[in-house]
Scaffold this active site. Structure first.
Site, PDB file in Angstrom:
ATOM      1  N   THR A   8       1.003  -1.282   0.024  1.00 13.11           N
ATOM      2  CA  THR A   8       0.036   0.118   0.028  1.00 13.11           C
ATOM      3  C   THR A   8       0.784   1.460  -0.056  1.00 13.11           C
ATOM      4  O   THR A   8       2.025   1.145   0.580  1.00 13.11           O
ATOM      5  CB  THR A   8      -0.952   0.020   1.332  1.00 13.11           C
ATOM      6  OG1 THR A   8      -0.384   0.197   2.474  1.00 13.11           O
ATOM      7  CG2 THR A   8      -1.620  -1.250   1.493  1.00 13.11           C
TER       8      THR A   8
ATOM      9  N   GLU B 263      -5.656  -3.971   0.703  1.00 11.41           N
ATOM     10  CA  GLU B 263      -5.872  -5.025   1.855  1.00 11.41           C
ATOM     11  C   GLU B 263      -6.914  -5.894   1.562  1.00 11.41           C
ATOM     12  O   GLU B 263      -7.464  -6.916   2.278  1.00 11.41           O
ATOM     13  CB  GLU B 263      -5.950  -4.402   3.174  1.00 11.41           C
ATOM     14  CG  GLU B 263      -4.619  -3.462   3.856  1.00 11.41           C
ATOM     15  CD  GLU B 263      -4.525  -2.163   3.261  1.00 11.41           C
ATOM     16  OE1 GLU B 263      -5.308  -1.800   2.056  1.00 11.41           O
ATOM     17  OE2 GLU B 263      -3.827  -1.305   3.790  1.00 11.41           O
TER      18      GLU B 263
ATOM     19  N   LYS C 237     -12.261  18.475  11.807  1.00 13.45           N
ATOM     20  CA  LYS C 237     -12.717  18.564  13.075  1.00 13.45           C
ATOM     21  C   LYS C 237     -12.839  19.886  13.608  1.00 13.45           C
ATOM     22  O   LYS C 237     -11.875  20.833  14.022  1.00 13.45           O
ATOM     23  CB  LYS C 237     -11.909  17.597  14.179  1.00 13.45           C
ATOM     24  CG  LYS C 237     -11.964  16.106  13.857  1.00 13.45           C
ATOM     25  CD  LYS C 237     -11.031  15.343  14.684  1.00 13.45           C
ATOM     26  CE  LYS C 237     -10.816  13.894  14.147  1.00 13.45           C
ATOM     27  NZ  LYS C 237      -9.793  13.629  13.520  1.00 13.45           N
TER      28      LYS C 237
ATOM     29  N   TRP D 153     -17.393  16.785  13.175  1.00 10.45           N
ATOM     30  CA  TRP D 153     -16.800  16.386  11.845  1.00 10.45           C
ATOM     31  C   TRP D 153     -17.453  16.834  10.644  1.00 10.45           C
ATOM     32  O   TRP D 153     -18.655  16.889  10.440  1.00 10.45           O
ATOM     33  CB  TRP D 153     -16.532  14.970  11.781  1.00 10.45           C
ATOM     34  CG  TRP D 153     -15.768  14.297  12.760  1.00 10.45           C
ATOM     35  CD1 TRP D 153     -15.025  14.854  13.988  1.00 10.45           C
ATOM     36  CD2 TRP D 153     -15.525  12.579  13.026  1.00 10.45           C
ATOM     37  NE1 TRP D 153     -14.628  14.012  14.589  1.00 10.45           N
ATOM     38  CE2 TRP D 153     -14.615  12.666  14.021  1.00 10.45           C
ATOM     39  CE3 TRP D 153     -15.626  11.766  11.882  1.00 10.45           C
ATOM     40  CZ2 TRP D 153     -14.076  11.375  14.430  1.00 10.45           C
ATOM     41  CZ3 TRP D 153     -15.096  10.555  12.353  1.00 10.45           C
ATOM     42  CH2 TRP D 153     -14.267  10.354  13.450  1.00 10.45           C
TER      43      TRP D 153
HETATM   44  P1  AMP Z   1      -5.666   1.800  -2.299  1.00 10.01           P
HETATM   45  O1  AMP Z   1      -5.363   0.561  -1.183  1.00 10.01           O
HETATM   46  O2  AMP Z   1      -4.668   2.504  -2.781  1.00 10.01           O
HETATM   47  O3  AMP Z   1      -6.615   1.188  -3.166  1.00 10.01           O
HETATM   48  O4  AMP Z   1      -6.653   2.744  -1.321  1.00 10.01           O
HETATM   49  C1  AMP Z   1      -7.684   2.363  -0.581  1.00 10.01           C
HETATM   50  C2  AMP Z   1      -8.137   3.626   0.033  1.00 10.01           C
HETATM   51  O5  AMP Z   1      -8.569   4.577  -0.986  1.00 10.01           O
HETATM   52  C3  AMP Z   1      -9.652   3.436   0.834  1.00 10.01           C
HETATM   53  O6  AMP Z   1      -9.179   2.994   2.066  1.00 10.01           O
HETATM   54  C4  AMP Z   1     -10.137   4.839   0.681  1.00 10.01           C
HETATM   55  O7  AMP Z   1      -9.813   5.806   1.620  1.00 10.01           O
HETATM   56  C5  AMP Z   1      -9.969   5.224  -0.874  1.00 10.01           C
HETATM   57  N1  AMP Z   1     -11.056   4.719  -1.593  1.00 10.01           N
HETATM   58  C6  AMP Z   1     -11.147   3.914  -2.529  1.00 10.01           C
HETATM   59  N2  AMP Z   1     -12.317   3.874  -3.110  1.00 10.01           N
HETATM   60  C7  AMP Z   1     -12.875   5.054  -2.519  1.00 10.01           C
HETATM   61  C8  AMP Z   1     -14.146   5.378  -3.013  1.00 10.01           C
HETATM   62  N3  AMP Z   1     -15.068   5.074  -3.933  1.00 10.01           N
HETATM   63  N4  AMP Z   1     -14.666   6.608  -2.517  1.00 10.01           N
HETATM   64  C9  AMP Z   1     -13.743   7.161  -1.514  1.00 10.01           C
HETATM   65  N5  AMP Z   1     -12.594   6.763  -0.986  1.00 10.01           N
HETATM   66  C10 AMP Z   1     -12.346   5.676  -1.876  1.00 10.01           C
END
Ligand code: AMP
Length: 542
Positions: free
Chosen positions: A185, A330, A439, A444
């Site tokens: 990640t 993950e 915040k 929030w």
């Molecule tokens: P990654 O592991 O790089 O795919 O990142 C995952 C993170 O991307 C998630 O924990 C979210 O914070 C964000 N994320 C993924 N899809 C969305 C979505 N449709 N809307 C908002 N945030 C998203």
């Protein structure tokens, strides 16, 4: 009493065996890194993956070895994955958009032994290879004719290397929990963390992804994963498309609006998936050229929140259904998808868009809940938000090497770091990353909601909202805007546009105009950089 059914381990190479037997002639079309469009079939893919496996084994690679890839979405990349998995080695996707030091760190942490690399990234690998002592061999995904002069010791041209195998090889036997793939990640703070997929989790995830409540792809679909294979398994499409027997279109190195349109059109793509920034480019291209999308039926948009205007444009102007999805590296990565349950299926117009702004519901195989800081479950009322937690057979149980242990609890729940609410029908909506939420006076404010609203203004190209320090309220929202070319909306105009559409105290205190908003390697807005950039910003009311 045990059931009397067969043990049939869920192994990834069975996906490619199935594709080659049931959908043998279906095409995989790639825009090659060398330029031309190249074609092969699932039968070819299997033969070539077997050769990769045979060659890797002859080099001495074995069960559990990490074989890195730094490559675009192409047929070659796919066969390298399947060949690697077929001997029980582990494909490890590297995101070339990361800083070189980060890539070095990740490769050393994973102890990669071999690297399949596209021509595009050879110069980058030349700079870093000597800093990765475990790396024994670099295989350049090209043929002899295109092999560049390189300072890399132990570099070979893939096609030449592959030609030394005859494909007379049987997939190796191992149990289904064997590691299959690895992806780090990007982690905006701290070191990157490694997620280690198993054969079982990859196969189950692909089955989850194919189902109609999720992506719903079939042998009649033409699937184009624009989302890179190095971004969380191309959202599982590298496995679910061959599992479904869908024709695959791989966009290679070009992801600009024109290149994507060309493939959508010439290959009659019916299903595609990527992050919002890619679709922003495509929509801009379509608007400039007046072109239409006669073949495309569905687009999955996720990775960051899909702006409401984007959904509206795809659906109204181009008759393409948008499925808003949420997931994480993950989670292999699918967590939820916004397909329609009967309770919402009849909605139209803006009521439908309200639901599509949500990130959808969890398919079978993903359990989901929101909790408060005391770890108590919160009601599914569509407004009470808290920490989003998940568990399931394709969700990580820990990170490689044991980092981030605090994100996993004893009941198997993984704390996603996202803040969300869930409505009575199970539709989840992300309001923020926990670290991005503003915040203000103990309450929030959702930055995603405000960004969505600002993006609905016709002169706004991109918008980000961050919290800046405030003497009375701790933090207040600042809206950062990139204007569309030739447009010049004022601060007052934008704030007036947003007024009345959110609670008054949510309205940004100020607007800053910038030429560019920084993005992470997976296309998300880099809020840490923005917060740093605006840390001394003085709000007008201060
Ligand atoms: P990654 O592991 O790089 O795919 O990142 C995952 C993170 O991307 C998630 O924990 C979210 O914070 C964000 N994320 C993924 N899809 C969305 C979505 N449709 N809307 C908002 N945030 C998203």
């Amino acid at each position: 009493m045990l059931g009397l059914m067969q043990e049939w381990p869920l192994l990834c190479h069975k996906i490619i065996d199935h594709a080659a037997s049931q959908h043998a002639g279906r095409e995989i079309v790639s825009r090659s890194v060398e330029g031309p469009i190249v074609r092969m079939t699932y039968a070819d893919l299997r033969t070539r993956a077997l050769k990769v496996a045979q060659r890797l084994e002859r080099e001495g690679y074995k069960l559990g070895d990490r074989i890195a890839t730094m490559a675009w979405n192409t047929g070659r990349h796919l066969e390298a994955w399947y060949g690697t998995m077929g001997i029980g080695a582990v494909y490890h996707t590297l995101n070339p958009r990361l800083f070189p030091e980060q890539i070095v760190w990740i490769m050393n942490h994973a102890e990669d032994k071999c690297l399949f690399v596209d021509l595009t990234f050879v110069p980058l690998v030349e700079k870093i290879a000597s800093k990765v002592p475990s790396l024994k061999q670099v295989i350049v995904l090209t043929d002899k004719a295109h092999m560049p002069e390189t300072s890399l010791a132990n570099a070979v041209a893939y096609e030449e290397w592959l030609a030394e195998a005859d494909g007379d090889f049987a997939w190796r036997e191992f149990e289904e929990r064997t590691a299959a793939g690895m992806c780090y990640t990007s982690g905006t703070t701290g070191e990157p963390k490694g997620v280690l997929y198993s054969h079982r989790s990859n196969v189950l995830h692909a089955m989850i992804a194919c189902a109609p409540n999720a992506m719903g792809i079939s042998a009649r679909d033409v699937v184009m994963p624009v989302v890179p294979m190095f971004h969380a398994n191309a959202w599982g499409l590298a496995q679910s498309a061959p599992m479904s027997g869908s024709k695959l279109v791989m966009p290679g190195p070009r992801m600009d609006g024109e290149a994507i349109y060309e493939l959508l059109d010439t290959e009659k793509v019916s299903f595609t998936a990527a992050v919002p920034t890619v679709w922003l480019m495509l929509l801009q291209y379509l608007e400039e050229t007046g072109k239409k999308l006669p073949y495309l039926k569905k687009v999955v948009i996720g990775g960051s929140a899909c702006p409401r205007v984007m959904t509206e444009k795809f659906q109204q102007n181009y008759d393409v259904e948008v499925i808003h999805a949420w997931g994480m590296t993950e989670m292999s990565p699918l967590g939820s998808l916004g397909t329609m349950k009967p309770e919402y299926a009849g909605l139209e117009g803006s009521a439908r868009l309200d639901i599509q702004e949500k990130q959808g519901f969890a398919p079978f195989g993903v359990e989901m809940k929101v909790t408060n800081d005391e770890n108590e479950d919160l009601p599914w009322d569509g407004k009470t938000f808290g920490r989003l937690k998940v568990r399931g057979p394709a969700v990580a149980s820990s990170y490689y090497g044991g980092a981030g242990a605090e994100q996993f609890d004893e009941q198997g729940w993984f704390d996603t770091g996202d803040v969300a609410h869930i409505d009575r029908y199970g539709y989840m909506q992300i309001t923020d990353r926990a670290k991005d939420v503003i915040k203000s006076g103990g309450e929030w404010i959702s930055t995603i909601d405000l960004e969505n609203l600002a993006l609905a203004h016709p002169d706004v190209a991109e918008a980000a909202v961050i919290g800046v320090r405030h003497s009375k309220w701790d933090e207040r929202p600042l809206l950062v805007v990139v204007r569309k070319p030739g447009k010049n909306p004022s601060r007052e105009e934008l704030l007036a546009f947003m007024q009345g559409k959110v609670a008054k105290w949510w309205l940004p205190d100020d607007v800053a105009f910038v030429d560019e908003i920084p993005h992470t390697a997976t296309g998300k807005i880099q809020k840490t950089t923005l917060r740093e950039q605006f840390k001394d910003h003085r709000l007008p009311m201060e």
